[in-house]
Design a protein around this motif. Structure first.
Motif, PDB file in Angstrom:
ATOM      1  N   GLN A 149      80.435  32.895 116.608  1.00  0.00           N
ATOM      2  CA  GLN A 149      80.931  32.124 115.234  1.00  0.00           C
ATOM      3  C   GLN A 149      80.499  32.905 114.102  1.00  0.00           C
ATOM      4  O   GLN A 149      79.357  33.353 113.814  1.00  0.00           O
ATOM      5  CB  GLN A 149      80.282  30.692 115.447  1.00  0.00           C
ATOM      6  N   THR A 166      77.071  24.343 114.106  1.00  0.00           N
ATOM      7  CA  THR A 166      77.336  25.448 114.986  1.00  0.00           C
ATOM      8  C   THR A 166      77.982  24.781 116.184  1.00  0.00           C
ATOM      9  O   THR A 166      78.236  23.682 116.285  1.00  0.00           O
ATOM     10  CB  THR A 166      76.334  26.303 115.311  1.00  0.00           C
ATOM     11  N   LEU A 192      76.846  33.221 112.337  1.00  0.00           N
ATOM     12  CA  LEU A 192      75.660  32.975 113.192  1.00  0.00           C
ATOM     13  C   LEU A 192      75.222  34.205 113.677  1.00  0.00           C
ATOM     14  O   LEU A 192      76.013  34.825 114.477  1.00  0.00           O
ATOM     15  CB  LEU A 192      76.351  31.766 114.267  1.00  0.00           C
TER      16      LEU A 192
END
Length: 277
Positions: free
Chosen positions: A203, A133, A206
């Protein structure tokens, strides 16, 4: 005539100081470029190679930079400085709570503070098989795009917050909240519920939840849990997060200087540091 034009004309461009140039060199290092050559540092910093060479010599002398084979790396002198910050002390106090939460959820747990309109991540505990991430220790992300940022912002003065925000906020995905008024209304809900949520806003793929660590009415930090496919039921995650932030808040109160009796701490703005962190 140098300086500002009284009629509002353009200011003469200020010549970068040696300190500015030194930070340009230091900021050239990143998660992907931990060891860099002189030529790479010159390109990344935008400075002449001769200037970078002189700066590196001084930075090595001060321990901020170290030689590494044919290149350079950040030195342990910076780690010593960073370890003396109030934020680092708060991170140290938070670690046992973060570890316990990560072991129970088996998900990625992060801890961050607010700096102006960004969140700065102080800690990240992730399973070995967790996906990559944007979040890493020291990373800065726009607070409007993250659950942890919204948890922190929810303890700002929401009646005045919109005046400090740009009309169009930073957008990281199509799901990011980009309107200042919409964000403030969203933060009112976060403040009421005590939990902020994130769905593909920083993101794609996410998701997560976050809660603030509140001391003397200030959100001095926040903890977030990023959901994975094997996460516990959302209600149990919310309860564990609330319980952890409440325990950490109580633990940190002894480290914060209380306001004199009968006074209330003046609400800070985004440009002011919190009393802790």
């Amino acid at each position: 005539m140098s300086g500002a034009d009284p009629a509002g004309g353009a200011k003469e461009k200020e010549t970068p100081s040696i300190l500015t140039k030194a930070f340009d060199v230091l900021n050239a290092f990143n998660q992907n470029e931990r060891v860099m050559t002189l030529s790479q540092l010159a390109r990344a910093s935008g400075l002449p190679k001769s200037t970078v060479h002189r700066l590196l010599a001084r930075l090595v002398e001060f321990g901020a930079i170290e030689h590494h084979r044919s290149g350079y790396k950040l030195g342990l002198g910076l780690l010593q400085l960073g370890a003396t910050t109030p934020a680092a002390k708060m991170r140290d106090q938070a670690i046992p709570y973060l570890v316990a939460l990560q072991r129970w959820t088996r998900q990625t747990v992060t801890f961050a503070v607010l700096r102006e309109f960004d969140v700065v991540y102080l800690e990240k505990l992730a399973p070995a098989d967790s996906p990559s991430t944007l979040v890493s220790i020291g990373a800065r992300l726009p607070s409007n795009c993250t659950a942890i940022g919204k948890a922190l912002l929810s303890y700002e003065d929401l009646d005045d917050l919109a005046a400090f925000l740009p009309l169009r906020l930073h957008q990281m995905t199509p799901h990011s909240i980009t309107n200042a008024d919409d964000l403030v209304e969203h933060l009112r809900i976060v403040r009421k519920e005590g939990i902020a949520r994130e769905h593909n806003e920083a993101q794609m793929g996410l998701e997560g939840v976050a809660a603030p660590v509140v001391v003397n009415g200030f959100a001095v930090g926040a903890i977030a849990i990023n959901h994975g496919p094997n996460a516990p039921a959302s209600g149990r995650v919310d309860a564990a997060l609330r319980d952890t932030t409440a325990q950490l808040s109580a633990h940190l109160r002894s480290y914060v200087v209380a306001a004199p009796e009968g006074e209330r701490l003046v609400p800070r703005t985004l440009s002011d540091p919190p009393p802790w962190g």
